[in-house]
Design a protein around this motif. Structure first.
Motif, PDB file in Angstrom:
ATOM      1  N   CYS A  98       0.833  -1.204   0.000  1.00 42.88           N
ATOM      2  CA  CYS A  98       0.000   0.000   0.000  1.00 42.88           C
ATOM      3  C   CYS A  98       0.866   1.251   0.000  1.00 42.88           C
ATOM      4  CB  CYS A  98      -0.918   0.015   1.225  1.00 42.88           C
ATOM      5  SG  CYS A  98      -2.147  -1.304   1.240  1.00 42.88           S
ATOM      6  N   CYS A 105      -4.642  -0.311   5.570  1.00 39.19           N
ATOM      7  CA  CYS A 105      -4.079  -1.083   4.460  1.00 39.19           C
ATOM      8  C   CYS A 105      -4.382  -2.558   4.677  1.00 39.19           C
ATOM      9  CB  CYS A 105      -2.574  -0.839   4.388  1.00 39.19           C
ATOM     10  SG  CYS A 105      -1.696  -1.862   3.184  1.00 39.19           S
ATOM     11  N   ASP A 106      -4.757  -3.262   3.610  1.00 34.61           N
ATOM     12  CA  ASP A 106      -5.005  -4.694   3.707  1.00 34.61           C
ATOM     13  C   ASP A 106      -3.806  -5.499   3.230  1.00 34.61           C
ATOM     14  OD1 ASP A 106      -5.124  -4.108   1.030  1.00 34.61           O
ATOM     15  OD2 ASP A 106      -6.934  -5.276   0.626  1.00 34.61           O
ATOM     16  N   TYR A 213      -9.032   4.299  -1.194  1.00 29.43           N
ATOM     17  CA  TYR A 213      -9.779   3.280  -0.451  1.00 29.43           C
ATOM     18  C   TYR A 213     -10.812   2.584  -1.345  1.00 29.43           C
ATOM     19  CZ  TYR A 213      -7.529   6.068   3.083  1.00 29.43           C
ATOM     20  OH  TYR A 213      -6.582   6.746   3.807  1.00 29.43           O
ATOM     21  N   ILE A 216      -8.681  -0.097  -2.698  1.00 30.17           N
ATOM     22  CA  ILE A 216      -8.297  -1.121  -1.725  1.00 30.17           C
ATOM     23  C   ILE A 216      -9.485  -1.972  -1.302  1.00 30.17           C
ATOM     24  CG2 ILE A 216      -7.416  -1.496   0.614  1.00 30.17           C
ATOM     25  CD1 ILE A 216      -5.653   0.978   0.244  1.00 30.17           C
ATOM     26  N   TYR A 217     -10.583  -1.316  -0.927  1.00 24.06           N
ATOM     27  CA  TYR A 217     -11.711  -2.043  -0.351  1.00 24.06           C
ATOM     28  C   TYR A 217     -12.900  -2.184  -1.308  1.00 24.06           C
ATOM     29  CZ  TYR A 217      -9.093  -1.463   3.947  1.00 24.06           C
ATOM     30  OH  TYR A 217      -8.103  -1.507   4.890  1.00 24.06           O
TER      31      TYR A 217
END
Length: 248
Positions: A98, A105-106, A213, A216-217
């Protein structure tokens, strides 16, 4: 000034400040993941064996012992990445990295990656290879790449600059309209145009801040997001003022 109007003006002030400030924030309309993922590639190129160095060429100042690690001596993060590489298909693993500006962060942050390994492009073997001694055998682990692809995306960069400039201009428009609204020169009958201006600004600020985001999500690729919303925004900002002028 009535309560509703005061609330709208206060909200408009906050939106204007966000729109003027967010263009200077690195994460605005930016990817959540490190786009150059090849820089963090891990691959076990040889092993298990007693000697996996083969024709590995080391510099004059680098000895084999300098790049050899016993598994138990590795940091927990280095052990985790080695384990994932060893168990991955084709013994190749590319971690999700990330950007440093994202708040959650994943995957991994770059500063959290193990210091034992060197990442990024580099032609020298000693900078890209490590020998890991594990369960009585040796494994040759490569990190990073020998040569980084050179494929700059100028269109994406243009759209990125366009959105940031648009935020700044929209923030200035809200600020100007707010000053006029607070003065005795405000002539708007119902303020619907002002409300719409603030609403669009709030949406633009939210979209800019949330872009990393969403990738990411939400699984939304940043290039897809900007390629779709960029032309729509450009057409909208040309079309709406034109209609306003025609109706005047």
């Amino acid at each position: 000034m009535d309560v509703d109007n005061a609330g709208l003006v206060a909200f408009a002030t906050v939106v204007a400040l966000l729109l003027i400030g967010l263009p200077f924030y690195a994460g605005t309309f930016s990817p959540g993941y490190e786009p150059n993922s090849y820089n963090y590639e891990h691959e076990v190129e040889a092993g298990p064996a007693n000697n996996v160095t083969g024709e590995l060429e080391l510099g004059g100042e680098t000895a084999l012992n300098d790049i050899t690690y016993e598994y138990e001596e590795l940091s927990p993060m280095a052990q985790e990445l080695f384990d994932r590489t060893l168990s991955a298909d084709s013994s190749t693993y590319v971690p999700i990295v990330c950007q440093n500006y994202v708040l959650v962060c994943d995957g991994y942050y770059e500063q959290d990656l193990p210091s034992e390994f060197i990442y990024g492009p580099g032609p020298a073997d000693e900078f890209r290879y490590s020998v890991i001694e594990f369960n009585g055998d040796q494994y040759l682990l490569r990190t990073g790449v020998a040569e980084a692809p050179n494929s700059p995306n100028f269109l994406l960069g243009f759209i990125w600059i366009f959105f940031r400039g648009l935020m700044f201009l929209h923030g200035g428009a809200i600020a100007t309209a707010t000053v006029i609204r607070l003065s005795d020169r405000w002539t708007g009958a119902d303020g619907r145009g002002y409300t719409a201006l603030v609403g669009v600004g709030a949406l633009l600020a939210a979209l800019g801040f949330l872009t990393p985001y969403l990738e990411i999500y939400g699984g939304i690729d940043i290039m897809t997001l900007l390629y779709v919303t960029g032309p729509v925004a450009a057409i909208g900002y040309i079309y709406v003022p034109f209609i306003w002028l025609v109706r005047r």
